[in-house]
Structure formats: structure tokens, C-alpha cells
Design an enzyme around this catalytic site. Structure first.
Site, PDB file in Angstrom:
ATOM      1  CD  GLU A 310      71.068  71.533  52.720  1.00 15.63           C
ATOM      2  OE1 GLU A 310      70.255  72.350  53.091  1.00 15.63           O
ATOM      3  OE2 GLU A 310      70.805  70.977  51.769  1.00 15.63           O
ATOM      4  CG  ASP A 384      69.248  65.441  54.019  1.00 16.83           C
ATOM      5  OD1 ASP A 384      69.215  65.310  54.936  1.00 16.83           O
ATOM      6  OD2 ASP A 384      68.684  66.172  53.396  1.00 16.83           O
ATOM      7  CD  GLU A 412      63.816  67.206  54.501  1.00 13.74           C
ATOM      8  OE1 GLU A 412      64.360  67.472  55.439  1.00 13.74           O
ATOM      9  OE2 GLU A 412      64.006  67.801  53.434  1.00 13.74           O
TER      10      GLU A 412
HETATM   11  C1  GCV Z   1      66.737  72.650  57.577  1.00 17.53           C
HETATM   12  C2  GCV Z   1      67.797  68.823  54.489  1.00 17.53           C
HETATM   13  C3  GCV Z   1      66.549  69.508  54.355  1.00 17.53           C
HETATM   14  C4  GCV Z   1      66.523  71.221  54.356  1.00 17.53           C
HETATM   15  C5  GCV Z   1      67.332  71.617  55.682  1.00 17.53           C
HETATM   16  C6  GCV Z   1      68.738  70.957  55.876  1.00 17.53           C
HETATM   17  C7  GCV Z   1      69.712  70.986  57.023  1.00 17.53           C
HETATM   18  O1  GCV Z   1      68.923  68.957  52.935  1.00 17.53           O
HETATM   19  O2  GCV Z   1      65.829  69.357  53.613  1.00 17.53           O
HETATM   20  O3  GCV Z   1      65.549  71.774  54.905  1.00 17.53           O
HETATM   21  O4  GCV Z   1      67.737  72.278  56.355  1.00 17.53           O
HETATM   22  O5  GCV Z   1      68.134  69.319  55.370  1.00 17.53           O
HETATM   23  O6  GCV Z   1      69.761  69.556  58.085  1.00 17.53           O
HETATM   24  O7  GCV Z   1      70.077  71.197  57.779  1.00 17.53           O
END
Ligand code: GCV
Length: 724
Positions: A310, A384, A412
Site C-alpha cells: 500500500e 483484510d 475498521e
Molecule cells: C495501516 C488496511 C487498512 C489500512 C491499514 C492496512 C494495513 O488496508 O485499511 O488502514 O494500514 O490495512 O494493515 O497495513
């Protein structure tokens, strides 16, 4: 004028928060309420009348401090403390090596069976008098043993005859804070970050101590203070002196501090031109950085690294791989005993392979190639932290690399901190699943605790749900998720039922007429949220970015695998992601027995149906319903379950304070509203493909699809505000 309105709103919100969160919620499961049963109270008072404990070390000082706090609150009297064993001693707390010689034989067998953090609590007769001892190989075991004794008292368990021999089954029991240096918390729904960088290192907020106490009481022994989307500044002296101050507090509670390390730090704060892991200057930079950190924090735990994921930098930026990156950092920490926790949450925009397959594909060839002080941290499922996912196929498949499991305690994808969802149920579901990678019985828990492959390091991590809210976690019941995470990190075989019961009795009250129905509500809450958000294996149909509420229609994001339409693949024929041999073949990453089960539409557990199969709207489920009806009925069932939760809570009113009752009641009402929103928005959208009517039992949507699509939430927490 506009600014004035914002201020008014801010103060209004502050007042609302102050009213809804109850001050006593701050005490978590360590309330130490007065024991009103006089027989029990007398018996506990006798046992704790005269306590022998030396107070030389920080850990032992903290043990004594906890007893000094807890016992008068529970028993309304004061215990006497002595330094060594005397004729008066009723409770003896000391390491095994310091016990009176003639006591040792009574304990020898038990002490041989515990590990360095384990403890023994034993009732015995010594010198013709009853005595309880808490002993351990190391002082930290005395801390854990003391918290367990206090927990027994809070749970009103008899202590006469007590004989507990316990050790943690996992070595690193760690919280991962996704806290940014500006004190915002990524995916945080309980206020700001606890770490007040501006006032540190001089000002030690009482909250740091209470945070450490709470963690120690459930056996958490490691904390990663900063976000995996890392800021290199945290590795500069300006921050390291603040981290040192926190480490000094946490050490006395058996907790080691870890930091997230940004892979490009040598460039950003080291003035190097590259962060290539094979470059000798880069290697030297990390070695020097490690030595600088260990000078300040001799027991520093190590680094958690999110690399090439990411947008985070990593070894692949230099044509190197994860092994090169992880081993380079591991070499820097090795002389000091530090660990590298390297995350396997990777998927690439340049790879059109099913996202669910990418981490396994990337990491399997590296099995056995990491240094001994590297642990690979894998999310519980392959996508995720969805409300429900099958277990990640890496578990059990990598046989020579220690794997840590990463759970997300912060919600989340589970309704933020306004939905009551008891997560130990989800954690248990994954831990108990059989990977079949070494024959039957190869559960995920056994992969993690090392009993399957003999890992050198064992670790269980949870993304923290803790913030500056008075009650720490936003929703009072979200405290149970922190508590339950800790209990499972200590022992991944404890049942969610036991955890819910313990937590309720510690937090609210011990009356069975309260505990039983509310426990039932907690235990069914995970299934409820799955039903009203992502039933039958649907996943990742959340709205963009903030992930607040439904967005199954979203199809315009930069990369295909960020779009919900990628995951549900609804069309006029049907719905679901074909991951079988006829589709992306993600099933091939599991052991043959599991592959067969997941590939076979009649054998797969229906909760994973649409995760692995694309099926026609008329496909008949086991209960005889066609798929469209089954999806609609599941959404309705989820809503109905929340209604039942509200009834249960209403019936519990007399067992909790008015504020406690109101707080949870208001939150449950939000949960109901949002469950209805999920149901209506998803069904209206999927109906544009199925073209079938809603079954009679499903309530009619309150609005049309365009309304749900038009909703915007610039104020959604857990992400930087997006006002445009
Ligand atoms: C910290 C998901 C979340 C992100 C997070 C990522 C990860 O994509 O939406 O906020 O980033 O996981 O675990 O690295």
C-alpha cells in the site's frame, strides 16, 4: 461564523462524550468492587492479612502497588506487608529461588513445568498454618500471578485449596498501535493516541501506567507504539528520548516497546541516497541506529515493518526481496536480542492475480530463508480483517518460518466503536480452524504457538482499539475485545464463552441472572454483524476509504482490488468470487483436504460460500432457499439479532448503573439503524442484478438506492477527514 459553528459543535460533542462515557469505565476490568458476601470477604481478608513481598525491583514495587490498591477496595481493610517470610505471613509472593528451603519441595514439580513468564498460586499448610504462595521463576511471573489472584477474588472464586500452575503459550503477546505522530490513530475509533509526544519525556501521564497495568493483568508483554504506515522521525533522538520514557514505565509491567521502522528511513533521516538493503552504508546505518536505541532502551523489542505494501517503501524498490529486507534489519538487531516482525500484508497493483493469493505466492518461496530473529506477521484472513474470512492460506503452509497471527481489535470493518461485536468469537473461529497442513489437528492455534512446527519465536498481535476516550475503547463492550485478545494471546485455546463470562463478571457484576443472557448476547454478536454486513461469504463491500457503511456499488477506485465490485462480482447471472479450480484457483493454496472442501459447493461451510463460489441467484442452499432469498433473509436476520440485543440489554437494566445502561442502549440504537442501512443498501443494489422480489419476511427499505449511494461521511473517524 462558520468557525463559530464548528466550535459550538465541538463543545456539544465534548459534552455528549462526557455524559455518555462513565468515569468508572476508565477502570476497565480492574474495578476491584467491594465484595459484599461477608463469608467470602472474611476468607479473603484472612488470606491477605499479612503479605510477604520484597519491593526491591520495579516489577515487585508494582505488584505491591496493585495489592495496595485492590485489597482495601475489595475488602475494606488494610493488609500488612513484610519484606521476607515471617511466622505471620498468610500470602507469600516470591521467586522460587528465594522461597524458604523447606517450602521448595512442595513446589518443585510445578515450578519445573512453568516457563519464564509462568507462575504458581498454591494453597498449602506450612509450619502448621495455612499459606498461599505465588511463585515463579522470574519476577514477571509474580506480577501475572498476582493479577490472577486478584481476578479470582473479583470473580468471587474460593481461594482455599487454590492450585494454579499456568504459563503463557505464546512468547510475544503484542498490541500494534496504528498511532501517528500527530496523535491521530489510523482506524482508531476511541479518540486520539495515548502518547502525548509534546509532554514526553518529562510528563508521565497516569494513563501510561494504567495502560500498562491493564495489559499486564491479561499478560500482554509487547507494544508497538506507532503506525505500520510509518514515519521515520520516530527513530530520531527527538522521539527516542520520549520512547525511552515510555519504555521505563512499561518495563515495570513486563512490557517491551517495539517501533515501526520505515524502510526508507536511511534516506529520510540519515541523509543516504538509498535504502537498498544490500548497500553497506545502509546496513551500517541500521546497525548504528540499533545501537543508539539499545543504549537508551536495553530491552527494546525490535521493529515491526510494513514494506512494499500500500505505497510503503521496501526492498523491492531496489530490486531486492522481502528476505533481503528483513534479514538486513534482523542483522542490525541481532547483537542486542531484538526481533524483526515483518508483515505479509502485501498485494500489488502490478499483479492482476486474485488479491487473496498474492501474499502466499510471494512468501512461500522464502520459507526457511529468514534469520532466526524474524517473525512473519500474517493477518487472520487473506484479504483484510473482514467480518468473516477463511483462514489465511499461509498458516501451516510455511513450515520453517515462524508466523505470527495479526488480528484487528479495532473495528475498521465491524461498525467502528458504535457496534457491539464480541471479537474473541471471531479470533476463536480462526484459531480453532484446522489447516490440515500436517494432517488432521493442524489448527491455526498450533501453527502460532509452535506446537506444530516448533517455531523459535511465537507471537500473536492485535491492532489496538485503544485511545484517549474516558473508557479507552469508545464502546464499553469493546473493552472485552482488548481483554479477550490478551487472554487468547496468553492461551489461544481458551473459549470465547469463558472470556465473555470472565469479562462480564469483572466489569459489570457477578449475578448469574445478568451474566447468562448478556453473555449470550455477546457470543451471538459476531454472527449478527456478519449477517447484516457480509453474509454467506460476501466481503469487502464497504464504502471507500473510511470503510464506514456499505458501498457495494463502488467501482471507480484506482486499482481493481480496492473496489467492492471486484469482490462480489454480482451480475445478472449471480454473485460471488469464483476462487475454485474453475476460477482464480485460490483454493490450491490450502492443504488437499481443505481444497476439496472449499472447491465442492456442496461441502463448503455456507458461511464461506460466496468467498469461493460464483453462484446463480436461483442456486438452492441447504435449507432449500434460493440464493437471492437466502442473502436477503440473512440481512434481515442480522437486523433482528440487533433487535434481540436491545431487548436483552433492556432486561439487564437493573443490574448496571443508569449511565452504563444508557450508554450501551444509545450505541445499540445506532447499531440497529446501521444494520438496517446495510440491509437496505445492499439488497437494493444486488436486486438490480437479481431482479427478484424481496422475501416477505424482509422489511421494505426505507429509501431508494440512489439515496444510499448519495450518502457522504467526511466526518468518518479513523482516517484523515475528507471534506471535498
Ligand atoms: C495501516 C488496511 C487498512 C489500512 C491499514 C492496512 C494495513 O488496508 O485499511 O488502514 O494500514 O490495512 O494493515 O497495513
Amino acid at each position: 461564523m462558520k468557525q463559530k459553528n464548528v466550535l459550538v459543535l465541538f463543545f456539544f460533542l465534548m459534552i455528549t462524550v462526557a455524559q455518555s462515557q462513565h468515569v468508572s469505565d476508565y477502570d476497565l476490568w480492574l474495578k476491584y468492587n467491594l465484595i459484599d458476601n461477608s463469608e467470602l470477604s472474611d476468607s479473603y481478608s484472612k488470606i491477605t492479612n499479612s503479605i510477604s513481598i520484597s519491593s526491591k525491583s520495579e516489577v515487585l514495587k508494582n505488584v505491591k502497588k496493585e495489592l495496595t490498591l485492590a485489597l482495601p477496595k475489595m475488602l475494606n481493610n488494610k493488609s500488612k506487608f513484610q519484606n521476607g517470610f515471617t511466622d505471620e505471613t498468610t500470602l507469600l509472593i516470591d521467586t522460587f529461588k528465594n522461597l524458604p528451603t523447606d517450602l521448595k519441595p512442595k513446589i518443585q514439580k510445578s515450578i519445573d513445568s512453568v516457563n519464564g513468564e509462568g507462575f504458581i498460586i498454591k494453597f498449602l499448610t506450612f509450619k502448621n498454618k495455612p499459606l498461599i504462595i505465588i511463585t515463579a521463576k522470574k519476577e514477571v511471573g509474580l506480577l501475572y500471578g498476582t493479577f490472577r489472584l486478584l481476578e479470582f477474588m473479583q470473580l468471587h472464586k474460593p481461594l482455599t485449596g487454590i492450585d494454579v500452575v499456568d504459563s503463557p503459550k505464546i512468547q510475544l503477546r503484542m498490541l500494534n498501535h496504528w498511532d501517528n505522530l500527530d496523535r491521530s490513530v489510523e482506524r482508531g475509533y476511541a479518540g486520539f493516541s495515548l502518547w502525548n509526544w509534546q509532554k514526553l519525556p518529562e510528563h508521565i501521564d497516569e494513563r501510561y501506567i494504567d495502560y500498562a497495568r491493564a495489559n499486564a493483568s491479561i499478560g500482554i508483554n509487547a507494544t508497538v507504539l506507532t503506525n505500520v504506515n510509518a514515519n521515520a522521525l520516530v527513530l530520531t533522538p527527538m522521539y527516542l528520548e520520549k520512547i525511552e520514557a515510555l519504555a521505563n514505565v512499561f518495563r515495570g509491567y513486563g512490557i517491551k516497546v517495539y517501533l515501526t521502522a520505515r524502510f526508507s528511513a536511511p534516506i529520510e533521516i540519515g541523509n543516504l541516497e538509498t535504502a537498498d538493503p544490500l548497500d553497506s552504508e545502509v546496513q551500517k546505518w541500521w546497525a548504528n541506529k540499533a545501537s543508539e536505541i539499545y543504549k537508551r532502551i536495553p530491552d527494546f523489542g525490535g521493529f515491526l515493518v510494513k514494506a512494499n505494501s500500500e505505497g510503503q517503501p521496501g526492498p523491492q524498490n531496489y530490486g531486492r526481496n522481502h528476505v533481503d529486507g528483513a534479514n538486513m534489519m534482523a542483522t542490525a538487531l541481532e547483537p542486542f536480542g531484538g526481533n524483526i516482525i515483518w508483515r505479509a500484508f502485501v498485494y500489488s497493483e502490478h499483479d492482476d492475480t486474485d488479491r487473496a493469493k498474492q501474499a502466499y505466492n510471494e512468501f512461500l518461496p522464502y520459507d526457511g530463508k529468514f534469520k532466526d530473529n524474524v517473525v512473519v506477521q500474517v493477518k487472520n484472513g487473506p484479504i483484510d480483517f473482514q467480518p468473516r474470512e477463511p483462514f489465511h492460506p499461509m498458516f501451516g503452509a510455511l513450515k520453517k518460518t515462524p508466523l505470527a497471527i495479526e488480528f484487528q481489535i479495532t473495528q475498521e470493518y465491524l461498525g467502528f466503536s458504535s457496534h457491539l461485536v464480541f471479537l474473541p468469537k471471531l479470533f476463536e473461529e480462526i484459531l480453532d480452524t484446522d489447516t490440515y497442513q500436517k494432517g488432521e489437528g493442524s489448527t491455526v492455534a498450533r501453527v502460532i504457538d509452535g506446537s506444530l512446527y516448533g517455531n523459535k519465536i511465537t507471537a500473536l498481535a492485535g491492532v489496538s482499539n485503544i485511545g484517549t476516550d474516558i473508557n479507552w475503547t469508545g464502546h464499553p463492550f469493546a473493552q472485552a475485545n482488548w481483554y479477550g485478545f490478551g487472554r487468547l494471546a496468553w492461551d489461544p485455546y481458551i473459549s470465547s464463552d469463558q472470556i465473555a463470562e470472565e469479562w462480564l463478571r469483572l466489569t459489570y457484576n457477578t449475578d448469574i441472572a445478568f451474566v447468562e443472557p448478556v453473555k449470550k448476547m455477546m457470543l451471538s454478536s459476531h454472527e449478527a454483524v456478519v449477517n447484516y454486513m457480509n453474509p454467506l461469504g460476501l466481503h469487502h463491500i464497504f464504502d471507500t476509504g473510511h470503510h464506514y457503511g456499505p458501498g457495494p456499488w463502488v467501482d471507480n477506485l484506482g486499482r481493481p482490488d480496492w473496489n467492492p465490485v471486484y469482490y462480489h462480482k454480482a451480475d445478472t447471472e449471480g454473485i460471488g468470487f469464483d476462487r475454485t479450480t474453475s476460477g482464480s484457483n485460490a483454493t490450491e493454496q490450502y492443504a488437499p483436504h481443505v481444497q476439496d472442501m472449499y472447491n465442492d459447493v456442496t461441502a463448503i461451510p455456507e458461511e464461506y460460500l460466496l468467498w469461493f463460489h460464483h453462484l446463480s441467484w436461483n442456486y438452492k442452499l441447504k435449507n432449500g432457499e434460493i440464493l437471492w432469498n437466502a442473502i436477503a433473509l440473512k440481512y434481515q436476520e442480522g437486523v433482528d439479532q440487533v433487535k434481540t440485543m436491545i431487548k436483552t440489554w433492556d432486561a439487564s437494566k437493573s443490574y448496571v448503573s443508569e449511565q452504563e445502561y444508557n450508554d450501551v442502549k444509545m450505541l445499540l440504537q445506532i447499531q440497529l439503524k446501521e444494520a438496517q442501512w446495510w440491509r437496505d443498501a445492499c439488497l437494493l443494489y444486488f436486486q438490480t442484478f437479481s431482479k427478484l422480489p424481496l422475501p416477505d419476511k424482509v422489511e421494505k427499505p426505507a429509501h431508494n438506492l440512489e439515496y444510499y449511494k448519495s450518502l457522504r461521511f467526511p466526518f468518518a473517524p479513523g482516517i484523515k477527514p475528507q471534506w471535498d
